[in-house]
Design a protein around this motif. Structure first.
Motif: not given
Length: 223
Positions: A4-19, A21-27, A106-110
């Motif tokens: 489980t990853i907790f993402l703290v990001e105030d920009e909704a677009g970035i928040r949704q996009e990164l969320s 991405l993480l879901s696609r890779y099993g998080y 994003t590859q480096i972040l993962l």
């Protein structure tokens, strides 16, 4: 579902996009749009890792980082548009485990997330799948159609990074960064040798010619 990853990001677009991405890779990704008591929400969530922006309303990321670290030992990666050495130094001094500047690869972040999670929660790792190929990082195994092959740690890291790219070309520098972050000794020849070994493992799964070399650009997984 894996960590489980907790993402703290105030920009909704970035928040949704990164969320997504993480879901696609099993998080499992938890987010918030309420920035009144972020640290309390993070600690109550039971998350395995925190992705934290510094530029937040109400209380900035420094405050959140300090408060989370005071209550929890979960890994913290600061992901921010602030790019000064002072920001990185302050983040580390307040308890962050890593620091990544936007725009980031994003590859480096993962890869950095996987490294920290492996240390913090060695018994749990997400499985990553694409085009019928599954990578189980916890077991160090790649599988397809019921057939499994064992991978070395370096081979697993390379395959994870290529899978995360979703068919895009991954530069040699990005792959070397992923290996370096897994504490491997890396030089140009090390990468070449490990890519060649991974290519042979994929051939054992019936995936010939899916790991392509793009001269002058890097490598691409064509699934």
């Amino acid at each position: 579902m894996g960590h489980t990853i907790f993402l703290v990001e105030d920009e909704a677009g970035i928040r949704q996009e990164l969320s997504a991405l993480l879901s696609r890779y099993g998080y499992r990704c938890v987010t918030t749009a309420d920035f009144e008591d972020v640290a309390g929400q993070v600690c109550a969530s039971g998350a395995d890792l925190l992705l934290l922006d510094l530029n937040l309303p109400r209380y900035d990321g420094y405050h959140v980082c300090r408060e989370v670290r005071r209550r929890s030992q979960m890994p913290i990666i600061v992901v921010t548009s602030r790019a000064t050495e002072l920001d990185e130094l302050m983040s580390m001094n307040l308890g962050a485990d890593d620091f990544l500047t936007k725009p980031y690869n994003t590859q480096i972040l993962l890869a950095r997330m996987a490294r920290l999670l492996q240390r913090a929660c060695p018994g749990v790792s997400p499985a990553v799948s694409r085009g019928g190929l599954t990578l189980d990082l916890g077991r160090g195994v790649a599988a397809r159609n019921g057939v499994e092959v064992e991978l070395t740690r370096n081979e697993s890291r390379i395959l994870q990074t290529l899978l995360a790219a979703e068919g895009r070309i991954v530069s040699r520098n990005a792959l070397m960064e992923a290996l370096w972050k897994s504490d491997a000794f890396v030089d140009d020849n090390t990468l070449t040798v490990n890519v060649a070994r991974l290519r042979r493992r994929l051939e054992e799964l019936g995936l010939s010619e899916v790991l392509a070399t793009r001269r002058g650009q890097g490598y691409q997984l064509c699934l």
